[in-house]
Design an enzyme around this catalytic site. Structure first.
Site, PDB file in Angstrom:
ATOM      1  N   GLU A  59       1.021  -1.184  -0.116  1.00  0.00           N
ATOM      2  CA  GLU A  59       0.148  -0.118   0.437  1.00  0.00           C
ATOM      3  C   GLU A  59       0.366   1.377  -0.006  1.00  0.00           C
ATOM      4  OE1 GLU A  59      -2.838   0.401  -0.370  1.00  0.00           O
ATOM      5  OE2 GLU A  59      -3.853  -1.562  -0.488  1.00  0.00           O
ATOM      6  N   ASP A  67      -7.883   0.136 -41.522  1.00  0.00           N
ATOM      7  CA  ASP A  67      -8.463  -0.477 -39.783  1.00  0.00           C
ATOM      8  C   ASP A  67      -9.363  -1.119 -40.131  1.00  0.00           C
ATOM      9  OD1 ASP A  67      -8.637  -0.229 -37.240  1.00  0.00           O
ATOM     10  OD2 ASP A  67      -9.674   1.738 -36.613  1.00  0.00           O
ATOM     11  N   GLU A 107      -4.098  -2.146 -39.803  1.00  0.00           N
ATOM     12  CA  GLU A 107      -3.746  -3.168 -39.089  1.00  0.00           C
ATOM     13  C   GLU A 107      -3.902  -3.691 -38.223  1.00  0.00           C
ATOM     14  OE1 GLU A 107      -6.642  -0.667 -34.874  1.00  0.00           O
ATOM     15  OE2 GLU A 107      -5.139   0.922 -36.490  1.00  0.00           O
ATOM     16  N   ASP A 141     -13.589   5.351 -36.255  1.00  0.00           N
ATOM     17  CA  ASP A 141     -12.620   4.463 -36.912  1.00  0.00           C
ATOM     18  C   ASP A 141     -12.134   5.045 -38.493  1.00  0.00           C
ATOM     19  OD1 ASP A 141     -13.751   2.352 -35.440  1.00  0.00           O
ATOM     20  OD2 ASP A 141     -15.737   2.565 -36.200  1.00  0.00           O
TER      21      ASP A 141
END
EC number: 3.1.-.-
Length: 663
Positions: free
Chosen positions: A302, A455, A526, A640
């Protein structure tokens, strides 16, 4: 008198003491007497192959097989026909007499590694950890296999890699090869191995994922197997460090009852034959106890809640070359004071590992969509005791606004910047001012290379994402858009690879029909979603375009895990640079569209430029832990097509000629 079972136990213990530093190494000791005819400076020696040419090192499957068999104790099974065929092979014997002596010396050097006492201790640690995962240390009849999360495996690998290298510096290469084999990570490159060997590593993980729980068996098995190791554990509260200490003591006594274990003054000690292994437990309110220590491993639990005064003491161990510091904490982001470790994302060393349910590109979805609880592009493997749904989100936010995103999801400090990125003047100029690219006056000044970025998207959900295709050329310092497509699959039953390739090829051929002056096509596909599909699309495009139009076609290639260049492109952190380059050029008027722009998928009644302008208007900046990213997605509009245009322009700007190859 001794019972027979006692005799067997005593004999087994006696044998283990006698052969403690010996191991049955399965490296073949038979000299492979086969001659090789080349200059001596090109000859290398391998236990399994004997004397070979140096180029054999570049045959990865061969050396990978040799390394694997070196670590496996059982002999490999060869089918009878292959064994018979191999036995008929005859090799020319080596004439020089001293070659066998050289081979035996090399073999002895290899086998000495497996007999090294420290290596045997490391191997025993790994074996005990494997047994614990299989449930062998539990007394119950029903053994349940423990399933580790990826971040827990990563912590274990970080620890054992660093300790192995510091304990066996002269045999570092051998032990790293062995560890990569044991953890089945032989595919990682040298830069990744260097990250594992770093002196400090930071892990930020959401709550209730077993951070502290996992460190307890790690400490136990390190104390039991590595003689003389010194471990430090620092927690943010005294009761936490005390609980971990008692749990480590309890498990050590239960797992290793034959060991001499003591717990005194917050130190657990396991005595070995000549030296002790110790683990010291402290809280951040009493860090004086860790001053002057020489830890091999320092665990800071932590870390976000450790006092600043204590943190300076902990950082004092950074110069110590033999100390590995592991910082572990929750991904709390409601307050900057308890999320300062996220600043390490800008570190030149890749020391920060963040486990989150939502990626940086989709973190805004938690705000935009009321019931969103997961990331669209991540497949979350969460423990069975973790349940996250819309009800959990609503309940957490009712108690405390933003608690779900900050405290449960492990979301980073995220701010959507509403500052205007695209100027109104830039949008008007892009819409109204278009070049006629078939004019004879302008053709001599247009670039002869056409960049096409694809893409792919394998879905029919028009609300999610579609395939973006963009064709970009140059005009001096300006970029011209010749074609664009935003394609959605008609049906999941159709061949998605062929459909996407057909859509892209129609656009490319139409552009070439109107602009025959292009001499070279550079295609970027891609492969983040599906690399094999990207390769198929590339092959179909090559075949389709080259049959109709003879042009020099090259594809962007990326090395896969086998270091073989494949025709796909993996989009990574350069996306931010590409967007920023696009914004600066768009606002400066350097991005234009052709009057003869080609698009078959955007409606005839809809101007393609107006269509892409709607996506450009949605472009916004997101700040996450001082990390900047960009997004143009909205609930009713995907990005896109815009991403394809941005990346095509960026690839056209970058060039990267060496990455473009024929297929």
């Amino acid at each position: 008198m001794l019972r027979s079972c006692d005799i067997d136990a005593i004999q087994k213990a006696y044998q283990s003491i006698i052969w403690k530093h010996e191991q049955d190494v399965k490296i073949s000791s038979t000299f492979p007497n086969s001659a090789i005819f080349c200059q001596k400076r090109f000859i290398i020696l391998t236990p399994e192959l004997g004397f070979t040419h140096a180029y054999c090192r570049h045959v990865k499957p061969l050396y990978l097989f040799c390394d694997r068999q070196r670590h496996v104790k059982s002999k490999i099974a060869i089918c009878d026909p292959l064994n018979c065929a191999l036995s008929k092979l005859k090799f020319t014997a080596i004439i020089e007499k001293n070659t066998e002596v050289q081979y035996q010396k090399h073999l002895e050097l290899q086998t000495s590694f497996y007999r090294n006492p420290m290596f045997l201790q490391i191997e025993k640690f790994i074996q005990d950890f494997q047994r614990w995962i299989c449930g062998d240390f539990e007394n119950t009849n029903k053994k349940e296999r423990i399933k580790l999360e990826p971040f827990q495996k990563s912590i274990l690998i970080h620890i054992i890699f660093f300790i192995s290298v510091t304990k066996l510096p002269t045999l570092a290469n051998h032990v790293l090869d062995y560890l990569k084999y044991k953890f089945d990570i032989e595919f990682i490159n040298e830069s990744s191995v260097n990250i594992l060997k770093q002196k400090a590593s930071v892990f930020l993980v959401p709550r209730r994922h077993g951070k502290t729980w996992f460190m307890i068996p790690v400490i136990c098995f390190l104390l039991k197997n590595l003689e003389g190791i010194s471990i430090g554990y620092v927690a943010h509260q005294k009761h936490v460090s005390h609980f971990v200490m008692k749990d480590v003591e309890f498990k050590c006594r239960r797992f290793f009852p034959q060991k001499n274990i003591t717990c005194q003054d917050n130190v657990i000690t396991i005595e070995h034959e000549t030296i002790k292994s110790t683990a010291l437990f402290a809280s951040c309110y009493n860090t004086h106890s860790i001053r002057g220590q020489s830890f091999n491993l320092l665990i800071v639990d932590e870390s976000h809640f450790i006092k600043k005064d204590a943190f300076s003491t902990i950082l004092g161990f950074l110069p110590q070359s033999s100390t590995k510091i592991i910082f572990i904490s929750s991904t709390n982001s409601g307050n900057h004071s308890t999320s300062f470790l996220t600043k390490l994302s800008n570190s030149p060393f890749e020391m920060l590992t963040v486990v989150s349910y939502v990626c940086e590109d989709h973190v805004h979805i938690l705000n935009d969509r009321g019931n969103a609880t997961t990331c669209a592009c991540y497949r979350l493997h969460k423990p069975k005791f973790i349940s996250i749904n819309a009800d959990v989100k609503k309940t957490a936010d009712l108690f405390l606004e933003g608690a779900f995103k900050h405290e449960i999801m492990g979301g980073s400090l995220c701010n959507v910047v509403n500052d205007t990125l695209i100027t109104e003047q830039g949008l008007i100029e892009f819409d109204l001012f278009r070049y006629s690219t078939i004019s004879k006056q302008i053709i001599p000044f247009l670039g002869k290379e056409l960049y096409i970025y694809i893409d792919p998207a394998y879905t029919i959900n028009r609300r999610a994402s579609g395939t973006g295709v963009a064709a970009i050329g140059t005009y001096g310092d300006q970029y011209i858009i010749y074609g664009m497509e935003h394609y959605f699959l008609e049906s999941l039953l159709s061949n998605s690879d062929a459909s996407i390739a057909e859509c892209a090829s129609h656009m490319i051929l139409a552009v070439l029909e109107l602009h025959p002056f292009f001499t070279e096509l550079k295609i970027i596909i891609e492969g983040n979603s599906n690399q094999s599909s990207a390769v198929k699309i590339a092959c179909i495009l090559k075949q389709t375009i080259s049959v109709i139009r003879y042009k020099h076609i090259t594809f962007f290639h990326t090395l896969d895990q086998s270091q073989i260049a494949q025709p796909f492109y993996l989009l990574g952190r350069e996306k931010r640079l590409a967007v920023e380059y696009f914004i600066s050029n768009f606002n400066s008027g350097y991005i234009k569209a052709s009057q003869e722009l080609i698009s078959f998928t955007i409606k005839i009644t809809y101007d393609p430029i107006e269509y892409v302008i709607e996506q450009i208007k949605n472009l916004h900046q997101i700040n996450i832990n001082e990390h900047v990213t960009y997004n143009a997605k909205k609930q009713t509009c995907s990005d896109d097509l815009l991403i394809s245009i941005i990346m095509a322009i960026y690839m056209c700007h970058e060039g990267k000629q060496t990455s473009f190859k024929e297929i």
